[in-house]
Design an enzyme around this catalytic site. Sequence first.
Site, PDB file in Angstrom:
ATOM      1  N   ASP A 149       0.790  -1.146  -0.040  1.00  0.00           N
ATOM      2  CA  ASP A 149       0.088  -0.034   0.180  1.00  0.00           C
ATOM      3  C   ASP A 149       0.687   1.224  -0.243  1.00  0.00           C
ATOM      4  OD1 ASP A 149      -1.710  -2.078   0.544  1.00  0.00           O
ATOM      5  OD2 ASP A 149      -2.933  -0.801   1.849  1.00  0.00           O
ATOM      6  N   LYS A 215      -6.745   3.354  -3.426  1.00  0.00           N
ATOM      7  CA  LYS A 215      -7.256   3.575  -1.772  1.00  0.00           C
ATOM      8  C   LYS A 215      -7.613   4.823  -1.556  1.00  0.00           C
ATOM      9  CE  LYS A 215      -5.152   2.118   2.611  1.00  0.00           C
ATOM     10  NZ  LYS A 215      -3.960   1.381   3.268  1.00  0.00           N
ATOM     11  N   LYS A 253     -10.087   0.168  -2.395  1.00  0.00           N
ATOM     12  CA  LYS A 253      -9.763  -0.075  -1.043  1.00  0.00           C
ATOM     13  C   LYS A 253     -10.504   1.267  -0.505  1.00  0.00           C
ATOM     14  CE  LYS A 253      -6.863  -1.189   2.903  1.00  0.00           C
ATOM     15  NZ  LYS A 253      -5.335  -1.802   3.086  1.00  0.00           N
TER      16      LYS A 253
END
Length: 317
Positions: A149, A215, A253
Amino acid sequence: MEKQLASLEGGGSKTPPKPQASSPVLPGVTAPSSPKVASATQSDTKRKLATPRQIIEMIDHTLLGDQDTEADIQKLVDAAVAEQPHTAAVCVHRKFVKFVRSLQRNNPGKYPRTLKIATVVNFPSGKDCAEQVVADTEEAVKDGADEIDMVIDYDLMKKDVTAGATQAESLVRQVRAACSNSILKVIIESGELRTEELINAATSAACSGNADFVKTSTGKASVHATPEAVEVMLQMIERWNKDDSTGRVIGLKVSGGVKDAEQAQSYMQLAAKYRFGSEEATGKLDSKYLRFGSSKLLPVLRDALREDDTAKKPRIS
């Protein structure tokens, strides 16, 4: 909201969007929480709700504190696998990747490899130089991380959308090359970007750089995920998915502030709407398209599962 999103409809583009003359601040992005999230499903009892089990399988159970210890991480992983189903992943700082991998290696029955290990790079500010971000990514993969991430420089995006998008795409491509066999999630920090124009540009840059997921948030900013920002992201993601002839599917996400099933359900309905054309299609969603980054959602859903199991047991008269 529909008027603000109108510019996203139509054909996709293979380059980040050019700056617009102006872009309104999205409603709901200016406050840490949005009542629209919690109330979305409460007002429509006819919708088929996602099950706690389905949502659990989409969770990246997360602990990214500055003072985390191995004991804390052990508790996190234990919670992730305590009952079936286990979460999609655990998300921890890079220094704990080896520790989690050792748990899986030493006790695979309790800690299955199907539980993925996610970690963060360029976190949380997005200010590290590209060389450092790539080196950190390579080290994380070597230590056993399954998923990366990464944070883009969202401050640069706010100052100069063209320069920010160009830099973001370049960095995503470099990190992608450093973790070619891993899942790559790109954090745009939507609560800091605030406007449709900037969220669009950041999402497009992440997609163009070959991210697997875009995300919303680090969880460290004052504003986390909001329905308004997520809707902008989903429309852009699906433009890229429709334009991709290889069959590659980019996912979303949602991270930060998702604390209960009702909030998760409302985001699932948005995802189903843009992915499958209907808010009723939440049952088609899985962890390959939608994830929730959260530390508080799992225990709530575990309790809900236990209540369901208790309700299903026959009463002894």
